[in-house]
Scaffold this active site. Structure first.
Site, short mmCIF file in Angstrom:
data_model
loop_
_atom_site.label_atom_id
_atom_site.label_comp_id
_atom_site.label_asym_id
_atom_site.label_seq_id
_atom_site.Cartn_x
_atom_site.Cartn_y
_atom_site.Cartn_z
N GLY A 54 2.67 2.52 10.82
CA GLY A 54 3.56 3.21 10.61
C GLY A 54 4.36 3.65 12.02
N GLU A 63 -5.33 -4.79 10.69
CA GLU A 63 -4.10 -3.73 10.89
C GLU A 63 -4.35 -3.06 12.23
OE1 GLU A 63 -2.39 -2.46 7.01
OE2 GLU A 63 -4.06 -1.26 7.21
N ASN A 82 0.96 -1.11 -0.07
CA ASN A 82 -0.04 0.02 0.12
C ASN A 82 0.97 1.29 -0.11
OD1 ASN A 82 -1.94 2.06 0.68
ND2 ASN A 82 -2.42 1.37 2.64
N HIS A 93 -9.47 1.15 5.00
CA HIS A 93 -8.42 1.04 5.65
C HIS A 93 -8.54 2.38 7.05
CE1 HIS A 93 -4.24 2.45 6.79
NE2 HIS A 93 -3.86 1.27 6.06
N GLU A 96 -6.83 4.64 8.27
CA GLU A 96 -6.73 6.08 7.96
C GLU A 96 -7.71 6.72 7.31
OE1 GLU A 96 -3.08 5.54 5.72
OE2 GLU A 96 -1.98 4.84 7.52
N LYS A 103 0.33 4.19 -0.27
CA LYS A 103 -0.47 5.50 0.38
C LYS A 103 -0.23 6.66 -0.43
CE LYS A 103 -0.26 3.30 4.98
NZ LYS A 103 -0.40 3.27 6.33
N SER A 138 3.65 -2.21 10.33
CA SER A 138 4.83 -2.01 10.72
C SER A 138 5.78 -3.43 10.12
CB SER A 138 5.53 -1.52 12.11
OG SER A 138 4.86 -0.53 12.23
P1 13P Z 1 3.00 0.57 7.77
O1 13P Z 1 3.60 -1.13 6.97
O2 13P Z 1 3.70 1.69 7.14
O3 13P Z 1 3.13 0.59 9.28
O4 13P Z 1 1.52 0.75 7.10
C1 13P Z 1 0.75 -0.32 7.22
C2 13P Z 1 -0.54 -0.01 6.62
O5 13P Z 1 -1.29 0.82 6.87
C3 13P Z 1 -0.78 -0.73 5.20
O6 13P Z 1 -2.02 -0.70 4.77
#
Ligand code: 13P
Length: 251
Positions: free
Chosen positions: A173, A167, A10, A95, A97, A12, A212
């Site tokens: 992150g 997740e 992803n 997601h 976010e 982002k 992560s």
């Molecule tokens: P990270 O791998 O940067 O922690 O992000 C995970 C994520 O949100 C994948 O959709």
């Protein structure tokens, strides 16, 4: 039933057109065509260019979001049909976010999930608890509620052919991944939840871990019996790291 591992990058809201093309080419060149499925989810404006690079290779294309509407006056939205048109096979829905910052509800995620399937895309539905919820001992309840929204009204069969990504929000992150045993326990709980509606769907649904994931922790996470691969953010922006993660999943 043996579930084929899946690793999804992803990207982002990162990178430029040039960087997206460079990353896609590096993955196509370096990806070992092995025992795992691999997909990347670039930002919308770069989908078509990346589609051209990965077409005919083992690297599949996905998007990061989709409209719940089929078409029409929805300024700024992108439909599942459009994503399918440009070569997407996968789409991430729900997601965290988007759930936490944009107020996406379980119902909205469910609508996106259904729309994606109708258009021939395979949804990757994200679930996960916040740190506050985990510390309050509510993690399983929160994730259960998010999964139930997908399973309601006969959705269990569709889930069997789709992907759920666990997740935990606190692991995204932060460099702090869930302990493999804790992730396994939640994946098992998710699979049991699906099984309570439809046993066959529970056997076939691929449940990815995200938060992560990196080239050092991937193998241990993926060795857990109910972790069928990963949804990778930061580490998917570096081709060497992402390829190492794909290898850890058997690909
Ligand atoms: P990270 O791998 O940067 O922690 O992000 C995970 C994520 O949100 C994948 O959709």
């Amino acid at each position: 039933m043996a579930r084929r591992p899946l690793v999804v990058g992803n990207w982002k809201m990162n990178g430029t057109a040039r960087e997206a093309a460079h990353l896609a080419r590096a993955l196509v060149d370096g990806h070992p065509d092995g025992a795992a499925d691999v997909a990347v989810c670039p930002p919308f404006p770069y989908l078509a260019a990346v589609a051209g690079i990965v077409a005919g290779t083992p690297v599949a294309l996905g998007a990061q979001d989709v409209s719940p509407q089929a078409s029409g006056a929805h300024t700024g939205e992108v439909s599942a049909g459009m994503l399918h048109d440009v070569g997407c096979r996968w789409v991430i829905v729900g997601h965290s976010e988007r759930r936490t910052r944009l107020g996406e509800t379980d119902e909205a995620v469910r609508a996106k999930f259904e729309r994606a399937r109708e258009s021939g895309l395979a949804p990757i539905a994200c679930v996960g608890e916040t740190l506050e919820e985990r510390e309050a001992g509510e993690a399983e309840q929160v994730v259960g509620r998010q999964v139930d929204a997908l399973l309601a009204d006969g959705g269990a069969e569709a889930v069997g052919e789709s992907v759920i990504a666990y997740e935990p929000v606190w692991a995204i992150g932060t460099g702090r991944n869930a302990a493999p045993e804790d992730a396994q326990a939640m994946h098992r709980a998710v699979r049991d939840r699906v099984a309570s509606r439809r046993a066959a769907a529970a056997e076939s649904v691929r449940i990815l871990y995200g938060g992560s994931v990196n080239e050092k922790n991937a193998a241990e996470l993926f060795s857990m019996p109910d972790i069928d691969g990963g949804l990778v953010g930061g580490a998917s922006l570096d081709p060497d790291r992402f390829i190492a993660i794909c290898r850890a999943a058997g690909g």
